[in-house]
Design a protein around this motif. Structure first.
Motif: not given
Length: 866
Positions: A68-70, A554-556, A595-597, A640-644
């Motif tokens: 989610i780009p927010r 890539f997604s918008i 909202n691009p991602s 920027i989001k990180m999931s690791a």
């Protein structure tokens, strides 16, 4: 009310038991299918790591947080318990951008990114009420906090962001429930009963949930209570393989009063608890019920009272008790500069021209500018944090009835049709004896229908669409009496409240001025307006949201909404002094966002958000006055989001800018603001037993035009030129203190642009906040968590005359759990930090301050499942 609560509790428990027996009579093993498996999976997604739950309230249902780009903060039931989130004020304990303003002690709305936020329930916008009641958490299971204006498929709300309250869902796995008992500091007692079970409704698998919460509690602050009852019921039914419903309703009743905090704020009061004592000259009249005549107070402030000596300043200054002055051993010139009200000649000269039936002040010494010019200082005394302006006769009572009905149908093509119906009705009545009253009735009917379907575009591209229509009707009526609100008159250091600081208010009838009540403001104010307004607003909207995936990286996400509004606003049919006035109008609005991602790798993704939106900000009780309640706003955000580490580590770093034209419910105008900030959130499951949650936020919110009424700098610059706020309080404590430019001989000499704050940075709450929380389970039975919130120093008013020091507040929980019960001890302000609660920058920050509890607040919770 306590009897009614007990009767309701008994009925609920009996009904639950009977329903439960019926549900358990059918012991057939039924294949509940994928639908039931999904419901059970949702019930079990209860961890402190936010990515363990999907998010429904941003763009599409059931989206992963990382996609989610927010910027979004997710609070699971476990997080709600460990952070002790019981109302919107508690949101400041967790997450970035979550703040706290003390709106007279009743947290009706959240504060996000330096501004008020909207409230959605199950994805539908709730009626707005700023501080008429604490929004009920009795039907709440979890919470999604979305920063910034709502995406376009949602009806517009506030610019700071919004909270989506996720309702308690029925249990599909088995019949289960719990009884929770709470006891804590300040005579806090709370009982919660929660029960649900699956059952067969004919041939359709179904489940129900019943929940009751009853609280009887005082608070840390004197004469402030917090009693409520919440009764919630929900039902889910799988009508067929393709169609399901989810319905629920809550009845909520709240009884309490406002916590206005400390009046007469000064830096010495903040630093040392030293309070300027005394009360103004008496304006009590027997024909006015034996209390102060507010009409005389108005006249003395504005200069139309019949004083023949013209010395209105005498009635704004405070009188200090004679025994205190005489015991101080003042120099002769200072004592002579004070006016001795025991002297009949002094008294006669002071009250010259006043009505004959005014009960005059016959003792004590009245402050004068000459006293301070001779080197005199204000008399003060030490007060406690719990000595506040509230009175036992004050009340703030509310009743709220809310219901929702969702029906979802899945087509063979893969498309999903959803209709959401939401209904809510709120009634409130509030009175404070220092001269404030508010009454509100609000009804909302809202229906949204949407279709979601996915379109494959080649091997590497796909398009997900959600589109539909919405219709919403809001009827609201509010009556308000706030014109004078002379809070500084009352001396809260006294053990009792004097008649000279109590006023008729609201629906009280004025026996001396034509038998009118006070809802109109008694100034012939034109309407409709903030004093008295009744509105009917119809909103019709069409919306489209899309998610366009190009490859795996890539997604918008884009959304657009077109809204049409029609409204009628009028003066309510009440015996006010406002002449009837009806305003009608209509308008249209277009909201859009893109909202691009971009996914850098399996762990990291970049996102952006650009949104032009209309924000909706009604009066504090939900009524509107016209187009000015709808303001243009914009959001720019990158992050920027990180999931690791297989989902055990999640973090978000974001930068944002927003601007808006915000409605001012005092002046009835739109005022421009802008803000920028940085936010960071981290959730890390270090081991199976240890979780770390941290956040950082730094923001600056500015007003971009000169200050207006009620936001004027306070700047109690006394006539002696000393610039001492305590002297200002001593000489102006009987005034209105409403921050008018050049009022009362010029105590706001800089008007709307204070030299100490030329950028007009909005005060009232910390701009920089750091939060750290660690939870650890030591074994299968025992666990503990500890959290700290560090807040930077901040100014309380635009002219920066009072500064609040930085603080570190530490909270902790200890719990022990077996299969048969769970006990948790919660401790707040463990280190007994000396700190303050944020204040409303548009008014309260200039007149009031609220000190947080200075000692440890304890609560013991015992939960017994069944």
């Amino acid at each position: 009310m306590k009897i009614k609560r007990c009767l309701v509790a008994s009925a609920l428990l009996s009904g639950a038991a009977n329903f439960n027996l019926h549900a358990q009579d059918d012991e057939e093993v039924t294949d509940l299918g994928i639908f039931i498996s999904e419901q059970i999976a949702a019930e079990e997604s209860d961890s402190l790591i936010p990515t363990d739950r999907t998010v429904d309230s941003a763009f599409f249902d059931d989206m992963d947080l990382v996609d989610i780009p927010r910027a979004i903060t997710v609070l699971s039931p476990e997080a709600m318990e460990q952070f002790q989130i019981n109302d919107f004020d508690d949101l400041q304990k967790v997450g970035a951008g979550t703040e706290r303003y003390n709106f007279y002690g009743i947290p009706g709305a959240p504060v996000l990114r330096g501004w008020q936020g909207g409230i959605y329930y199950n994805g539908m916008l709730r009626p707005f009420q700023r501080n008429e009641m604490p929004t009920s958490f009795g039907s709440l299971e979890a919470m999604e906090i979305v920063k910034g204006p709502a995406p376009a498929q949602y009806i517009p709300s506030h610019v700071g962001g919004y909270v989506n309250m996720i309702p308690k869902s029925p249990f599909f796995d088995e019949s289960r429930g719990s009884v929770t008992l709470e006891a804590g500091s300040n005579d806090h007692y709370n009982v919660q009963v929660d029960q649900g079970a699956p059952f067969m409704l004919g041939k359709a698998p179904a489940a129900y949930r019943l929940s009751l919460s009853v609280q009887d509690a005082d608070s840390y602050w004197k004469n402030v209570g917090n009693d409520y009852l919440s009764l919630y019921a929900a039902l889910k039914v799988k009508l067929s393989d393709k169609t399901s419903i989810f319905a629920g309703a809550e009845y909520y009743e709240f009884e309490s009063n406002e916590n206005a905090g400390w009046n007469r704020p000064t830096q010495n009061l903040v630093d040392n608890n030293e309070y300027v004592i005394g009360e103004p000259l008496s304006v009590v009249r027997p024909g006015n019920g034996g209390i102060a005549d507010r009409n005389i107070v108005d006249g003395l402030v504005w200069g139309y009272a019949p004083l023949t000596n013209g010395n209105y300043a005498d009635f704004r200054a405070l009188v200090v008790p004679a025994d205190i002055v005489e015991a101080a051993g003042l120099p002769a010139d200072q004592l002579a500069a004070l006016k001795n009200m025991a002297d009949a000649e002094v008294r006669a000269a002071t009250y010259a021209g006043m009505p004959d039936d005014v009960v005059q002040t016959t003792s004590g010494y009245l402050y004068t500018p000459e006293y301070f010019l001779a080197g005199g200082t204000p008399f003060t005394t030490t007060i406690d944090a719990d000595d506040v302006l509230s009175d036992l006769s004050d009340f703030a009572d509310s009743e709220d009835i809310m219901a929702f009905f969702d029906i979802t149908h899945n087509f063979d093509s893969g498309s999903t049709l959803t209709n959401k119906l939401f209904v809510e009705k709120i009634d409130t009545d509030k009175v404070s004896s220092y001269q404030y009253a508010f009454r509100m009735s609000q009804e909302v009917v809202d229906d949204r229908i949407s279709l979601t379907n996915e379109i494959d575009i080649g091997d590497s591209m796909s398009l997900l669409l959600n589109y539909g229509a919405q219709a919403r009707l809001t009827k609201a009526k509010q009556l308000q009496d706030f014109w004078v609100e002379p809070m500084a008159r009352r001396d809260i250091s006294l053990p009792t409240i004097s008649a000279n600081s109590v006023f008729l208010s609201g629906s009280d009838i004025d026996p001396l001025a034509g038998g009118n009540n006070y809802w109109g403001g008694n100034f012939g104010a034109s309407g409709p307006g903030g004093h008295a307004a009744e509105s009917e607003l119809t909103q019709m909207g069409l919306f489209l949201s899309s998610k366009f995936d190009i490859g795996e990286s890539f997604s918008i996400l884009a959304s657009a909404r077109y809204d049409s509004i029609d409204y009628e606003v009028r003066v309510p049919d009440e015996p006010t002094d406002i002449e009837q006035n009806i305003v009608t109008g209509d308008d249209t609005f277009l909201n859009w966002s893109i909202n691009p991602s971009f996914k850098i790798n399996e762990s990291l993704s970049l996102y952006g958000a650009l949104q032009e939106a209309t924000t909706y900000a009604p009066l504090q009780g939900g009524a509107i006055v016209g187009d000015q309640n709808f303001g243009e706003s914009s959001l720019k955000e990158v992050g920027i989001k990180m999931s690791a580490m297989e989902g055990n580590l999640f973090s978000t770093l974001s930068y944002y800018e927003w601007d808006q034209a915000s409605f001012n419910d005092i002046t009835g105008t739109s005022d421009p603001y802008e803000s920028e900030g940085i936010e960071f959130e981290l959730a890390y499951a270090a081991t199976e037993s240890t979780t770390i949650i941290a956040s950082f936020s730094d923001r600056e919110t500015r007003r971009t035009t000169s200050l207006g009424y009620r936001t004027m700098p306070f700047g109690l610059l006394d006539p002696t030129g000393a610039g001492n706020d305590e002297i200002g309080v001593a000489l102006e404590g009987g005034a209105l203190l409403n921050q008018f430019a050049n009022a009362f001989g010029g105590f706001t000499p800089e008007g709307g642009s204070p030299s100490a704050n030329p950028d007009l940075i909005v005060p009232g709450a910390p701009q920089t906040v750091v939060k750290l929380f660690v939870s650890n389970t030591f074994n299968e039975n025992f666990g503990a968590s500890i959290g700290a919130v560090w807040s930077d120093s901040y100014w309380t008013s635009y002219d920066r005359n009072i500064e609040i020091d930085s603080s570190t507040v530490v909270n902790a929980n200890l719990w022990y759990e077996t299969e048969a019960w769970k006990a948790m001890l919660s401790l707040e302000n463990l280190t007994e930090e000396d700190y303050f609660l944020g204040a409303d920058p548009n008014f309260a920050a200039n007149n009031l301050l609220t000190k947080a509890p200075e000692d440890v607040q304890m609560k013991l919770t015992l939960t017994v499942p069944f």
